[in-house]
Design a protein around this motif. Structure first.
Motif, PDB file in Angstrom:
ATOM      1  N   THR A 177       0.854  -1.202   0.000  1.00 53.28           N
ATOM      2  CA  THR A 177       0.000   0.000   0.000  1.00 53.28           C
ATOM      3  C   THR A 177       0.888   1.249   0.000  1.00 53.28           C
ATOM      4  O   THR A 177       0.634   2.209  -0.751  1.00 53.28           O
ATOM      5  N   VAL A 226       2.404   1.919  -3.462  1.00 50.90           N
ATOM      6  CA  VAL A 226       1.503   2.630  -4.389  1.00 50.90           C
ATOM      7  C   VAL A 226       1.558   4.129  -4.063  1.00 50.90           C
ATOM      8  O   VAL A 226       1.613   4.982  -4.962  1.00 50.90           O
ATOM      9  N   GLN A 227       1.623   4.460  -2.789  1.00 47.36           N
ATOM     10  CA  GLN A 227       1.699   5.869  -2.376  1.00 47.36           C
ATOM     11  C   GLN A 227       3.012   6.510  -2.847  1.00 47.36           C
ATOM     12  O   GLN A 227       3.014   7.637  -3.343  1.00 47.36           O
ATOM     13  N   TYR A 232      -0.818   3.739  -9.185  1.00 44.80           N
ATOM     14  CA  TYR A 232      -2.213   3.289  -9.214  1.00 44.80           C
ATOM     15  C   TYR A 232      -2.583   2.677 -10.573  1.00 44.80           C
ATOM     16  O   TYR A 232      -3.664   2.135 -10.738  1.00 44.80           O
ATOM     17  N   THR A 233      -1.663   2.768 -11.525  1.00 44.64           N
ATOM     18  CA  THR A 233      -1.937   2.220 -12.869  1.00 44.64           C
ATOM     19  C   THR A 233      -1.171   0.916 -13.078  1.00 44.64           C
ATOM     20  O   THR A 233      -0.201   0.638 -12.352  1.00 44.64           O
ATOM     21  N   GLU A 277       0.552  -1.932  -8.030  1.00 42.17           N
ATOM     22  CA  GLU A 277      -0.895  -2.082  -7.737  1.00 42.17           C
ATOM     23  C   GLU A 277      -1.289  -3.569  -7.764  1.00 42.17           C
ATOM     24  O   GLU A 277      -2.121  -4.021  -6.986  1.00 42.17           O
TER      25      GLU A 277
END
Ligand code: CAA
Length: 377
Positions: free
Chosen positions: A326, A329-330, A337-338, A344
């Protein structure tokens, strides 16, 4: 990590880069499992890592196995899971099967020619596994199975299934374990699940309608099926922990590489202390998880599995996988996010690691029961 493990993982890494990585984005999108990848892992020698050579295994330790799964999971969590569940079936056959059962079923599993699957859960009995409803009624020459198993990893692609069913009264003592094969009359596959992650690992219902299982396919004896399942899960939980470590490590690798090249406000984002603290925490938690997995693996290698350590390793490593993916992704922000970057996918694949082979709440139940016992003594 010793010299042998370094060599094993670096050559396996190359195998995964060449044979798994190129397919993953496409296959994740299409939900496609490739038997040739699994068989390739078999030819490579990692589909029966801890099994003795006598049964076609590599005869290595659980610590070696943990590094193998971590490495595969860095490229594909679902293929690592396929290997780990099939290996759990092998360890069940090795530890609880008789000489005939071992000889008959193990070689095809250890070589990767066939896949093994484990069928415990039902729609109303997930965490409360002993409350299963599938029955195995004693008949002439064997048992007649009736019922439906749910959320079975490798359902439909596996050939050998370890199926827990009720032969006696209520609770754990009424459960027995059976070997069932794809193609057995009365055994069919139900709904294929549509999932958030693990897209290249099929999850399927198993349906038993008057499925005859011969006496010789009973594992141990009647009423010992729950012990068989729990004993298998001790080993399986360490394996899921190792997969969690691989999943977290890949997310960390991607985060560091990206943050060293991504420029904002005229510097690499890695050079912002806010990011450094985040990456340092991700690295520390991943390493702590690895150490816990290896501590539990050591207990398996000693021949006396420590269930408390197995649950702790699974809990810690899979919660870490969720947190680190998580955060990854940040770190990558918009592109994270892609599907342009794999983080992701690893975040989606991490989620179910907190659920399978006993939810992380169930791991805490197991740990607390051990703590109580230790302090009551
Ligand atoms: N090894 C061997 N035997 C064990 C054991 C272990 N680690 N843990 C328990 N047992 C034995 C007990 O000794 C007892 O047997 P005896 O009466 O002969 O002593 C028997 O099992 C019953 O034990 P409990 O009374 O503790 O049983 P319970 O009903 O209270 O349940 C539980 C305990 C820990 C909650 C258990 O139900 C559990 O682990 N639930 C989670 C189920 C689970 O993990 N499901 C995963 C599905 S498989 C999967 O996800 C795989 C996949 O496809 C990826």
């Amino acid at each position: 990590m010793n010299e042998f493990q370094r060599e094993l993982t670096s050559s396996l890494e190359k195998f995964c880069q060449d044979n798994i990585e190129p397919h993953m984005e496409h296959d994740d999108h299409e939900g496609k499992f490739r038997m040739e990848i699994f068989r390739g892992l078999g030819e490579y020698g990692v589909t029966g890592v801890t099994l003795p050579e006598e049964f076609g295994g590599a005869g290595l330790s659980y610590q070696d196995y943990a590094y193998v799964l971590e490495t595969i999971a860095k490229y594909s969590v679902p293929y690592a899971v396929t290997v780990s569940v099939s290996s759990m079936v092998q360890s069940i056959l090795l530890n609880f099967g008789n000489a005939e059962q071992k000889k008959k079923y193990l070689p095809a599993l250890t070589s990767g020619e066939e896949i093994g699957a484990f069928a415990l859960s039902e729609s109303h009995s997930g965490s409360d596994a002993a409350n299963m409803k599938t029955t195995a009624k004693k008949v002439d020459g064997g048992y007649m199975l009736n019922g439906t198993k749910m959320w079975i990893t490798s359902g439909g692609i596996a050939k050998t299934y370890i199926v827990m069913a009720r032969t006696g009264g209520e609770g754990a003592k009424g459960v027995s374990a059976f070997i069932v094969r794809d193609g057995d009359k009365g055994f069919s596959f139900g709904k294929a699940e549509k999932k958030m992650g693990w897209k290249t690992s099929p999850t399927r219902e198993l349906v038993f309608e008057n499925c005859f299982v011969p006496q010789e396919n009973l594992l141990l004896e009647e009423g010992k099926g729950f012990n068989v399942a729990m004993g298998g899960l001790d080993r399986g939980r360490v394996a899921i922990g190792a997969i969690g470590v691989g999943c977290a490590q890949r997310a960390l690798d991607e985060s560091i590489k990206y943050s060293l090249t991504r420029q904002q406000f005229k510097q690499a984002i890695f050079d912002f202390q806010g990011l450094q603290f985040m990456l340092s925490d991700m690295a520390t938690e991943t390493e702590a998880s690895r150490l816990m997995v290896h501590s539990a693996a050591l207990s398996l290698d000693s021949g006396t599995p420590n269930s408390k350590l197995c649950s702790m390793a699974k809990l810690k490593a899979t919660d870490t996988a969720m947190k680190v993916t998580t955060d990854a992704v940040q770190v990558l922000g918009g592109v994270g996010y892609t599907s342009e970057y794999p983080v992701e996918r690893f975040m989606r694949d991490a989620k179910v690691l907190q659920i399978v082979e006993g939810t992380n709440q169930i791991q805490r139940v197991v740990i607390a029961r051990h703590l109580k016992k230790e302090y009551e003594q």
